[in-house]
Design an enzyme around this catalytic site. Structure first.
Site, mmCIF file in Angstrom:
data_model
loop_
_atom_site.group_PDB
_atom_site.id
_atom_site.type_symbol
_atom_site.label_atom_id
_atom_site.label_comp_id
_atom_site.label_asym_id
_atom_site.label_seq_id
_atom_site.Cartn_x
_atom_site.Cartn_y
_atom_site.Cartn_z
ATOM 1 N N HIS A 520 0.816 -1.208 0.000
ATOM 2 C CA HIS A 520 0.000 0.000 0.000
ATOM 3 C C HIS A 520 0.853 1.262 0.000
ATOM 4 O O HIS A 520 0.855 2.013 -0.978
ATOM 5 C CB HIS A 520 -0.941 -0.015 1.208
ATOM 6 C CG HIS A 520 -1.902 1.127 1.236
ATOM 7 N ND1 HIS A 520 -2.462 1.592 2.399
ATOM 8 C CD2 HIS A 520 -2.390 1.923 0.248
ATOM 9 C CE1 HIS A 520 -3.268 2.611 2.124
ATOM 10 N NE2 HIS A 520 -3.231 2.837 0.831
ATOM 11 N N HIS A 525 1.335 4.956 -2.825
ATOM 12 C CA HIS A 525 1.460 6.341 -2.352
ATOM 13 C C HIS A 525 2.861 6.904 -2.552
ATOM 14 O O HIS A 525 3.035 8.004 -3.089
ATOM 15 C CB HIS A 525 1.111 6.410 -0.862
ATOM 16 C CG HIS A 525 -0.343 6.348 -0.573
ATOM 17 N ND1 HIS A 525 -1.112 7.455 -0.386
ATOM 18 C CD2 HIS A 525 -1.187 5.281 -0.436
ATOM 19 C CE1 HIS A 525 -2.364 7.106 -0.146
ATOM 20 N NE2 HIS A 525 -2.434 5.784 -0.174
ATOM 21 N N HIS A 711 -3.768 0.679 -6.499
ATOM 22 C CA HIS A 711 -4.134 1.274 -5.214
ATOM 23 C C HIS A 711 -5.517 0.822 -4.769
ATOM 24 O O HIS A 711 -5.727 0.507 -3.586
ATOM 25 C CB HIS A 711 -4.075 2.795 -5.279
ATOM 26 C CG HIS A 711 -4.483 3.453 -4.000
ATOM 27 N ND1 HIS A 711 -5.734 4.004 -3.812
ATOM 28 C CD2 HIS A 711 -3.823 3.613 -2.819
ATOM 29 C CE1 HIS A 711 -5.823 4.482 -2.587
ATOM 30 N NE2 HIS A 711 -4.683 4.266 -1.962
ATOM 31 N N ASN A 715 -6.218 -1.089 -1.199
ATOM 32 C CA ASN A 715 -6.692 -0.120 -0.214
ATOM 33 C C ASN A 715 -8.132 -0.332 0.222
ATOM 34 O O ASN A 715 -8.427 -0.420 1.411
ATOM 35 C CB ASN A 715 -6.545 1.310 -0.741
ATOM 36 C CG ASN A 715 -7.009 2.332 0.279
ATOM 37 O OD1 ASN A 715 -6.372 2.549 1.298
ATOM 38 N ND2 ASN A 715 -8.163 2.950 0.021
ATOM 39 N N ILE A 867 -6.435 8.521 -1.056
ATOM 40 C CA ILE A 867 -6.787 8.290 0.340
ATOM 41 C C ILE A 867 -5.874 7.214 0.898
ATOM 42 O O ILE A 867 -5.332 6.410 0.113
ATOM 43 C CB ILE A 867 -8.269 7.860 0.515
ATOM 44 C CG1 ILE A 867 -8.678 7.804 1.981
ATOM 45 C CG2 ILE A 867 -8.486 6.525 -0.172
ATOM 46 C CD1 ILE A 867 -8.628 9.104 2.702
#
Length: 867
Positions: A520, A525, A711, A715, A867
């Protein structure tokens, strides 16, 4: 003929008028008294008039006296600011009408300058010019905060929604294009303020707080061979007092962390983040409160105690609520912590236990979640037996697995190990080599865990079943003496069954940490932020590749900045909920050493993990060794759709490879991305050279895949699967009980209590659930793959048609996913817990241009890592 040549031949009435429509959002006055005062002042000033001006910039006629920049029209001003738009209660769009006189010296406009003479900023969404003589409609997509003019040392400029390669840009726009990029790069120095639009790089040197003491110090990540790391956005805060290499930190609940103004989260999404911050306050603001929690909110005695979190009835200990209310008003706590009096009245029920409260404990579900759970990207094919280690034997001794043929052949359905290997039937979830170098340090904390290897058999019905779990510790004499291994095999009854459930829990603890930190954080990110920065620094908004990639960068910089503030920082939420504790971010740096950009492409990843082999007869050029692998099956469909769309897009603007090689902005973008953004890997040979359409297509497809589908896959399943902590424990607090000990006796007499005492505590569970509830929600203003926030995002009709085909293909993928989830023969699509795999369900068919399902839906592929 180039576009600029076509525009030169316009023959129009000099007295013609162009009607314009401006859409903007006035500054919200809900959150800040100063905002209200500024808005009131704006209203007074507006009585005088002429507070927001627009000047058109010619795309066809240059001004020799202004370095051949496009000629400027007379300024036109917004009127009726007070009467137009929204109240102070509802934040919404305001629509203004403008009228421009046709000026033959200006001709067809290609850009405009806006000046804001108010005292507060507003959000400019768009300007549309209708009835432009000889052209028709010209649309300008703005989506930018416009601060008062005195805040800028340059003019705010917006370009029409026509894309140009640098060599095809109309000459009157060239200087404006170049200067805008210079403004976005900044000068590399000085303190950055909220109105600045500067995109620049910095090391990850703001995670620790050495001024608070050595326990709060963390190594600087990036800029060294020991701790390589991608770069983050520069925030320009002063250094700490004790360590000049570390950047000082903001107060915990301050959201005033710098990101370029146009990267800030929407008010809607920011309110969700604020909710998370207030939830986490219980854990991080008050050591005395945390100590109280350790004493009283510590253990779940039964699984019903855990279920009470969702079903209501979990009584908070006496005094705890009063202590919390000293920090946060009760009305806020009631909403954020799901309170009813002094009871937690119920978090949302995680899908994994919605229909069956104990199906998660089955071996079948244990295996299925490696293919269709929240971390479906770690399993790989076992290629040799016993599993080997790549750790340096000089430093770590013998790390070879102790699993024997006798351990697993009893469950190979008549196959020998060699036969099973030859038929590609054995797979491994291997968290041994990555964790072994950290075990001694991890286990010196309150955490007590192992490095693990999990072997699984691919059965004839397409499901995976575990064969053995190996749990390893460093040799007590030292790491150089090798590993101490214990092997556990499946058992269903008695104390052996209880031991087996614990062995699976230890393996999942490893997988949970690797998922959160690597799958993740690192692989989505972290690695995508340098692309956001480089794109804004080196590719003009006029550049087609900027227009292609920009939607996939929405909110990433801001959410990463907030993560550095409260989630991944020293003593932050992640260090308190993941078993790697204070070594978490250092661990991600070590794993980044092995990161390869080209291997982030889904086909390359599947091949590397041995899950797929090249096969030109298959639709995607691959044959999956696990045919019912929901993440891979759905992912390859989406990968193919993205790649087709990207190829059609890029080939329109680059019909010849020479245009790619000669594109100065594109080449500067790619060089800066490699040499600076991912500068610790700049000398790696695997970087694409960016010389051909094939390289450009593959690169952009990979970027979009990482930011969107990858993602989404790792996520949005966090709460559905991990919201119930027994299914995805993140910390283990004691080692496996040994025969003859009181702990083993407790495991025999009270297996559920012993299990719950071993994994994540009650306090940590509540904190973790609060975090992943926010992380797993889709925002109401989410934009999904195949959606744009306006149908006028480009004026190129060929591109709009290709984008429409992309959306149609995504809808077909949605229909296909629904069909597969209803196919009883595909047992991994739903599993014993009856949770259909929808994490890669695009969600495009719900709305054409914006939004979709919101909340904890476990479906939908947003455009960006937001997010």
């Amino acid at each position: 003929m180039e576009a600029s040549d076509e525009l030169m031949g316009v023959d129009v009435n000099k007295e013609a008028k162009m009607n314009g429509v401006v859409v903007l959002v006035k500054k919200s006055v809900l959150l800040d008294v100063n905002d209200f005062q500024a808005a009131l002042s704006d209203g007074v000033h507006e009585l005088v008039g002429k507070r927001v001006s627009f000047q058109l910039i010619s795309a066809v006629n240059a001004d020799p006296e202004n370095a051949m920049r496009g000629r400027l029209s007379q300024a036109v001003y917004l009127e009726k600011w007070i009467k137009t738009g929204t109240s102070a209660v509802v934040v919404g769009e305001s629509v203004f009408k403008l009228t421009f006189e046709w000026d033959a010296d200006v001709g067809v406009p290609g850009a405009f300058i806006i000046k804001n003479f108010h005292n507060s900023e507003f959000y400019l969404k768009s300007l549309t010019l209708n009835e432009v003589p000889g052209t028709g409609k010209i649309h300008f997509v703005c989506d930018s905060w416009i601060y008062p003019a005195h805040r800028y040392k340059y003019n705010r400029i917006f370009f029409a929604n026509q894309s140009y390669l640098p060599c095809h840009t109309p000459e009157p726009l060239c200087k404006y294009r170049e200067e805008e990029l210079v403004n976005l790069r900044g000068n590399g120095s000085g303190e950055l303020k909220e109105w600045d639009r500067v995109y620049d790089y910095a090391l990850y040197n703001d995670l620790g707080d050495p001024d608070k003491g050595t326990d709060h110090a963390r190594p600087v990540l990036g800029g060294s061979t020991k701790f390589p790391y991608p770069r983050r956005g520069r925030t320009s805060r002063p250094p700490t007092k004790k360590d000049p290499e570390s950047e000082s930190r903001l107060p915990l609940l301050s959201l005033d962390i710098y990101v370029p103004s146009d990267e800030r989260l929407s008010h809607r999404k920011m309110s969700d983040i604020l909710a998370y911050l207030l939830k986490s306050i219980v854990q991080v603001l008050d050591p005395e409160l945390k100590a109280l929690g350790d004493k009283t909110l510590n253990e779940f005695d039964t699984f019903q105690d855990v279920l009470n979190i969702y079903e209501g009835g979990l009584q908070l200990p006496s005094g705890l609520l009063d202590k919390i209310k000293d920090i946060v008003p009760y009305e806020i706590l009631k909403e954020l912590l799901h309170l009813d009096g002094e009871k937690l009245y119920g978090y949302p029920m995680p899908q994994v236990i919605n229909e069956n409260k104990f199906a998660w404990r089955t071996d079948e579900e244990f295996g299925r979640e490696m293919l269709a759970g929240v971390n479906p990207v770690s399993i790989s094919l076992l290629k040799e037996f016993p599993p080997c280690s790549k750790l340096d034997p000089k430093a770590y001794g013998n790390q070879r697995s102790s699993i024997t043929k006798e351990d697993i052949e009893k469950n190979l359905n008549g196959l020998t190990v060699n036969e099973a290997l030859r038929k590609n039937k054995i797979f491994i979830l291997d968290h041994h080599d990555t964790l072994m170098p950290y075990l001694n340090r991890i286990n010196s904390t309150k955490t007590k865990t192992y490095a693990s290897r999990t072997l699984l058999l691919l059965k004839s019905d397409g499901t995976l079943t575990p064969l053995a779990i190996e749990l390893s510790l460093s040799h007590p004499k030292g790491e150089g003496y090798g590993a101490i291994n214990k092997v556990f095999t499946p058992a269903a009854h008695g104390v052996e069954g209880s031991v087996w459930q614990l062995a699976k829990a230890y393996a999942i603890v490893n997988d949970s940490g690797v998922h959160q930190l690597i799958s993740h954080w690192l692989n989505t990110h972290l690695v995508i932020e340098p692309f956001v920065i480089a794109t804004n620094r080196q590719l003009s908004v006029l550049h087609p590749i900027h227009k292609l990639l920009h939607p996939h960068f929405r909110d990433t910089m801001n959410i990463n900045a907030i993560s550095r503030l409260v989630l991944i920082n020293a003593g932050g939420t992640l260090e308190n909920t993941v078993f790697l504790t204070k070594f978490s971010m250092e661990f991600t740096s070590v794993i980044y050493k092995e990161w390869v950009f080209t291997e982030q492409a889904l086909p390359e990843d599947l091949i590397k993990r041995g899950i797929a082999v090249p096969d030109s007869s298959q639709p995607h050029g691959l044959h999956l060794l696990i045919e019912d692998y929901p993440y891979a099956v759905d992912g390859l469909e989406i990968w193919s759709a993205i790649k087709t769309w990207v190829h059609e897009y890029c080939s329109f603007y680059y019909p010849k490879d020479d245009l790619i090689r000669g594109d100065v902005e594109l080449q500067s973008w790619w060089a800066e991305l490699r040499d600076v953004g991912h500068g610790d890997k700049k000398d790696e040979p695997w970087w694409p050279k960016m010389q051909t359409l094939v390289e450009l297509t593959e690169t952009c497809t990979t970027i979009i895949w990482i930011a969107s589908a990858l993602h989404a896959a790792v996520n949005f399943g966090q709460y559905p699967y991990g919201g119930y902590l027994p299914n995805r424990p993140t910390i283990s607090r004691s080692f496996m009980p040994e025969r003859g000990t009181p702990e083993y006796a407790e495991l025999e007499s009270n297996p559920d209590g012993a299990f719950l005492k071993t994994i994540t505590s009650q306090f940590q569970s509540l904190l973790n659930i609060s975090i992943i509830e926010i992380l797993s929600k889709h925002s109401p203003d989410e934009l999904y793959l195949g959606q744009r926030d306006t149908p006028d995002w480009t004026s190129d009709t060929v591109i709009l048609a290709a984008f429409a085909r992309f959306g149609e293909k995504l809808v077909k993928i949605e229909n296909r996913i629904e069909e597969m989830n209803n196919n009883k023969l595909l047992k991994n699509r739903v599993g014993p817990v009856n949770v259909p795999y929808t994490l890669l369900y695009p969600n495009t068919s719900n709305h054409t241009h914006v939004g979709g399902l919101t909340g904890l839906t476990a479906r939908g592929v947003p455009n960006s890592t937001g997010i």
